[in-house]
Structure formats: structure tokens, C-alpha cells
Design an enzyme around this catalytic site. Structure first.
Site, PDB file in Angstrom:
ATOM      1  N   ASP A  24       1.674  -3.529  -7.533  1.00 18.17           N
ATOM      2  CA  ASP A  24       0.480  -2.817  -8.050  1.00 18.17           C
ATOM      3  C   ASP A  24       0.011  -1.626  -7.206  1.00 18.17           C
ATOM      4  O   ASP A  24      -1.202  -1.423  -7.019  1.00 18.17           O
ATOM      5  CB  ASP A  24      -0.686  -3.800  -8.225  1.00 18.17           C
ATOM      6  CG  ASP A  24      -0.371  -4.928  -9.183  1.00 18.17           C
ATOM      7  OD1 ASP A  24       0.724  -4.927  -9.774  1.00 18.17           O
ATOM      8  OD2 ASP A  24      -1.217  -5.833  -9.339  1.00 18.17           O
ATOM      9  N   LYS A 129       2.159  -6.344 -15.832  1.00 20.42           N
ATOM     10  CA  LYS A 129       1.686  -7.733 -15.820  1.00 20.42           C
ATOM     11  C   LYS A 129       0.203  -7.787 -16.165  1.00 20.42           C
ATOM     12  O   LYS A 129      -0.585  -7.011 -15.642  1.00 20.42           O
ATOM     13  CB  LYS A 129       1.966  -8.370 -14.456  1.00 20.42           C
ATOM     14  CG  LYS A 129       1.247  -7.716 -13.275  1.00 20.42           C
ATOM     15  CD  LYS A 129       1.683  -8.382 -11.985  1.00 20.42           C
ATOM     16  CE  LYS A 129       0.951  -7.879 -10.761  1.00 20.42           C
ATOM     17  NZ  LYS A 129      -0.489  -8.040 -10.768  1.00 20.42           N
ATOM     18  N   CYS A 162      -3.447  -9.984  -5.878  1.00 23.57           N
ATOM     19  CA  CYS A 162      -2.164  -9.983  -6.607  1.00 23.57           C
ATOM     20  C   CYS A 162      -0.970 -10.287  -5.711  1.00 23.57           C
ATOM     21  O   CYS A 162       0.008 -10.897  -6.164  1.00 23.57           O
ATOM     22  CB  CYS A 162      -1.983  -8.665  -7.332  1.00 23.57           C
ATOM     23  SG  CYS A 162      -3.166  -8.496  -8.697  1.00 23.57           S
TER      24      CYS A 162
HETATM   25  N1  TIU Z   1      -3.490  -5.883  -7.858  1.00 27.13           N
HETATM   26  C1  TIU Z   1      -4.594  -6.561  -7.510  1.00 27.13           C
HETATM   27  O1  TIU Z   1      -4.721  -7.069  -6.426  1.00 27.13           O
HETATM   28  N2  TIU Z   1      -5.620  -6.608  -8.454  1.00 27.13           N
HETATM   29  C2  TIU Z   1      -6.931  -6.766  -8.149  1.00 27.13           C
HETATM   30  O2  TIU Z   1      -7.764  -6.841  -9.045  1.00 27.13           O
HETATM   31  N3  TIU Z   1      -7.256  -6.826  -6.830  1.00 27.13           N
HETATM   32  C3  TIU Z   1      -8.502  -6.855  -6.303  1.00 27.13           C
HETATM   33  O3  TIU Z   1      -8.605  -7.025  -5.105  1.00 27.13           O
HETATM   34  N4  TIU Z   1      -9.547  -6.672  -7.077  1.00 27.13           N
END
Ligand code: TIU
Length: 220
Positions: A24, A129, A162
Site C-alpha cells: 500500500d 485489496k 495493513c
Molecule cells: N494500508 C494501511 O495500513 N491502511 C490503513 O488504513 N492504515 C492506517 O494506518 N490507517
């Protein structure tokens, strides 16, 4: 080749069965006006790891090992976004709302793209995802089997959301997981530190941690 500095004990890297999963590293989490900021976070600490993640990716490409990229995002009609997830965040800046980088966390919008410095190469796997973990509702498990991978090096954001969720999913599926500790970041420094500690605790209950330089030295 063993990574002697890995914690909680040396990691026996299998250079023929290891792959890199980059979680991500999207504009929505790293740039102002995206999903991360909509949740009340300062996005700047996440931007700081981009060069380290780039180094890690380059090392895996150089070694001819697979690089898998993930993006947390949703279908334009939001059919894959659970209602409770949709309802969180500042009103007007929630998933699907219009923002400076397009609709927030929506597939195909500029904000959902991986930052240009870490752009996937043609042929590399890019998985969209809907959840925090990369195994939920994606073909990741099938891709790992197809590639014959048994070990995963993980990087990306955020460490305790994530990245950790994906690492736990992978650990439960039998993959040996190594988190590149300087190629991951959180909006909360204390959460990152706690995540590294809990991963390594109890004899690598979730996996190992090591620095990018040590990982690439073992891979080369
Ligand atoms: N990719 C990921 O970690 N999504 C989140 O929403 N992370 C947060 O820390 N909010």
C-alpha cells in the site's frame, strides 16, 4: 544465506523461495488530501521511507526475485466496502468522496496509485485489496503458490495496520515472514515500535525483523 542480525534470531533466507511484498505505498496514504490524512494523520513520516523501499525493491529486482505490490482500494460502486469501514473518517473525506487526488481510496483514481518512485514494473503483480490484510478477497495465496514462494519479506505502510495484518495472515498460512524494519512506517511511532516488538516476541511468534541492508546483502 542467514541474516545474522535478524531478530529475534538469525533468519535463514532461501534465495530461491523468497519474494517481496510491498504493502500500500499509495498516494492516498503518503500524500496530503488522501485517505490517511482524512483519518486525522500527519502523512510526512510515511514519505520518508520511500527511498529505503525503493532500495529494497531494486535489490529484489536485481536478484531476479518476485516483487508483489498491493493497493488498498475499493470498487467505484463501493460494493466491496463494508458499511462500517465506509462510515469512518471525517465526513466529506470518507472512502468514495471526492478529494484532491480523485475519489478517496477508489480503484483507478490518482490517489489509489502507488507513488511514482515505487511504480511497479510491467509484469510485476499488483493486487488491489479491499481489506487491511492482503490475503482477504485477493488472489495472493494463488500467486504465491504459482511462484513457489515459501518466504516473504514485507515492507510498506502502515506497520501495525495493513503490514502487520498481512504478516499475520501469511504466518498462519505457513509462510516465513521477515519485516524490513526500516522500509515500513506508521503514523504512530509507538505503534511501529510495539509492532516490531510483538512480531519478534515469543520466539518469532509472527516472524522476524531485519534492516534493508542486511536483507539485500543476504539476497545478493
Ligand atoms: N494500508 C494501511 O495500513 N491502511 C490503513 O488504513 N492504515 C492506517 O494506518 N490507517
Amino acid at each position: 544465506m542467514a541474516i545474522a542480525s535478524a531478530l529475534p534470531f538469525p533468519f535463514a533466507l532461501d534465495t530461491s523461495r523468497v519474494g517481496l511484498v510491498v504493502i500500500d505505498m499509495q498516494r492516498d496514504f503518503l500524500e496530503p488530501g488522501g485517505f490517511g490524512e482524512s483519518l486525522g494523520n500527519d502523512v510526512r513520516p510515511l514519505q520518508a521511507i520511500v527511498p529505503t523501499v525503493a532500495t529494497l525493491i531494486a535489490g529484489f529486482r536485481q536478484a531476479g526475485r518476485p516483487v508483489i505490490h498491493t493497493r488498498e482500494c475499493h470498487a467505484p460502486d463501493l460494493s466491496d466496502c463494508p458499511q462500517p469501514k465506509l462510515a469512518r473518517g471525517a465526513p466529506g473525506m470518507r472512502i468514495g468522496d471526492p478529494g484532491p487526488m480523485g475519489r478517496i481510496l477508489i480503484r483507478g483514481e490518482p490517489g489509489a496509485e502507488i507513488v511514482p518512485e515505487l511504480a511497479p514494473l510491467p509484469g510485476e503483480i499488483v493486487l488491489d485489496k479491499p481489506g487491511k490484510g492482503a490475503f482477504h478477497a485477493t488472489p495472493l495465496q494463488a500467486e504465491l503458490r504459482r511462484l513457489g514462494l515459501t518466504q516473504l519479506v514485507l515492507a510498506g505502510v502502515t506497520t501495525e495496520v495493513c503490514v502487520q495484518t498481512t504478516m499475520r495472515e501469511a504466518n498462519d498460512r505457513g509462510y516465513e515472514c521477515l519485516l524490513a524494519q526500516d522500509a515500513t512506517e506508521s503514523y504512530f511511532p509507538e505503534f511501529k515500535a510495539a509492532t516490531l516488538a510483538m512480531i519478534r516476541a515469543q520466539g518469532a511468534i509472527v516472524g522476524w525483523t531485519a534492516g534493508t541492508d542486511a536483507i539485500l546483502e543476504a539476497l545478493a
